[in-house]
Design a protein around this motif. Structure first.
Motif, PDB file in Angstrom:
ATOM      1  N   ALA A   1       0.838  -1.207   0.000  1.00  0.00           N
ATOM      2  CA  ALA A   1       0.000   0.000   0.000  1.00  0.00           C
ATOM      3  C   ALA A   1       0.871   1.254   0.000  1.00  0.00           C
ATOM      4  N   ARG A   2       1.958   1.231   0.762  1.00  0.00           N
ATOM      5  CA  ARG A   2       2.853   2.390   0.793  1.00  0.00           C
ATOM      6  C   ARG A   2       3.559   2.575  -0.554  1.00  0.00           C
TER       7      ARG A   2
ATOM      8  N   CYS B   1       1.250   4.530  -2.825  1.00  0.00           N
ATOM      9  CA  CYS B   1       0.791   5.841  -2.347  1.00  0.00           C
ATOM     10  C   CYS B   1       1.646   6.947  -2.968  1.00  0.00           C
TER      11      CYS B   1
ATOM     12  N   LYS C   1       3.281   8.928  -0.054  1.00  0.00           N
ATOM     13  CA  LYS C   1       3.868   8.115   1.017  1.00  0.00           C
ATOM     14  C   LYS C   1       3.279   8.460   2.380  1.00  0.00           C
ATOM     15  N   ALA C   2       1.942   8.464   2.442  1.00  0.00           N
ATOM     16  CA  ALA C   2       1.236   8.817   3.667  1.00  0.00           C
ATOM     17  C   ALA C   2       1.180   7.669   4.670  1.00  0.00           C
ATOM     18  N   LEU C   3       1.467   6.441   4.235  1.00  0.00           N
ATOM     19  CA  LEU C   3       1.526   5.318   5.176  1.00  0.00           C
ATOM     20  C   LEU C   3       2.892   5.331   5.854  1.00  0.00           C
TER      21      LEU C   3
ATOM     22  N   VAL D   1      -1.842   5.810   8.711  1.00  0.00           N
ATOM     23  CA  VAL D   1      -1.979   6.803   7.648  1.00  0.00           C
ATOM     24  C   VAL D   1      -1.820   8.188   8.260  1.00  0.00           C
TER      25      VAL D   1
ATOM     26  N   ARG E   1      -0.505  14.163   5.355  1.00  0.00           N
ATOM     27  CA  ARG E   1       0.023  13.901   4.006  1.00  0.00           C
ATOM     28  C   ARG E   1      -1.053  13.387   3.053  1.00  0.00           C
ATOM     29  N   CYS E   2      -1.913  12.517   3.564  1.00  0.00           N
ATOM     30  CA  CYS E   2      -2.926  11.846   2.738  1.00  0.00           C
ATOM     31  C   CYS E   2      -3.961  12.850   2.226  1.00  0.00           C
TER      32      CYS E   2
ATOM     33  N   CYS F   1      -6.962   9.846  -1.980  1.00  0.00           N
ATOM     34  CA  CYS F   1      -7.145   9.243  -3.311  1.00  0.00           C
ATOM     35  C   CYS F   1      -7.582   7.779  -3.208  1.00  0.00           C
TER      36      CYS F   1
ATOM     37  N   CYS G   1      -4.319   3.267  -2.063  1.00  0.00           N
ATOM     38  CA  CYS G   1      -3.696   2.285  -1.172  1.00  0.00           C
ATOM     39  C   CYS G   1      -4.643   1.164  -0.753  1.00  0.00           C
TER      40      CYS G   1
END
Length: 88
Positions: free
Chosen positions: A49-50, A53, A56-58, A69, A73-74, A77, A80
């Motif tokens: 998932a990262r 992204c 890179k919010a994870l 998360v 940053r997230c 969308c 992920c």
């Protein structure tokens, strides 16, 4: 005596129009920030998932622990979500 504005309409006719525009703002809804399900997460060495992204919010603090998360940053969308092979 009625006050007229530049369109020739009285102020009492303009006020309801302006109020209705304020009640219905023209902007998008806030983004949906996903949450990692710790019971499903396998804390993979390389988080799929990262990898997908774009921002890179994870974030993983400790190796072997599930990521979280970062809501700063997230932008929602949700790319992920289907990327995790365990559905976490």
């Amino acid at each position: 005596m009625s006050t007229l504005n530049w369109t020739g309409l009285s102020n009492c006719c303009i006020a309801p129009i302006l109020r209705s525009e304020r009640e219905m703002p023209d902007h998008p809804l806030p983004p949906k920030i996903p949450v990692v399900d710790d019971s499903k997460c396998q804390a993979c060495r390389v988080c799929e998932a990262r990898k997908v992204c774009p921002v890179k919010a994870l974030v993983t603090i400790d190796p072997g622990e599930p990521p979280f998360v970062d809501g700063n940053r997230c932008y929602g969308c949700l790319i992920c979500v289907p990327a995790c092979p365990f559905g976490a």
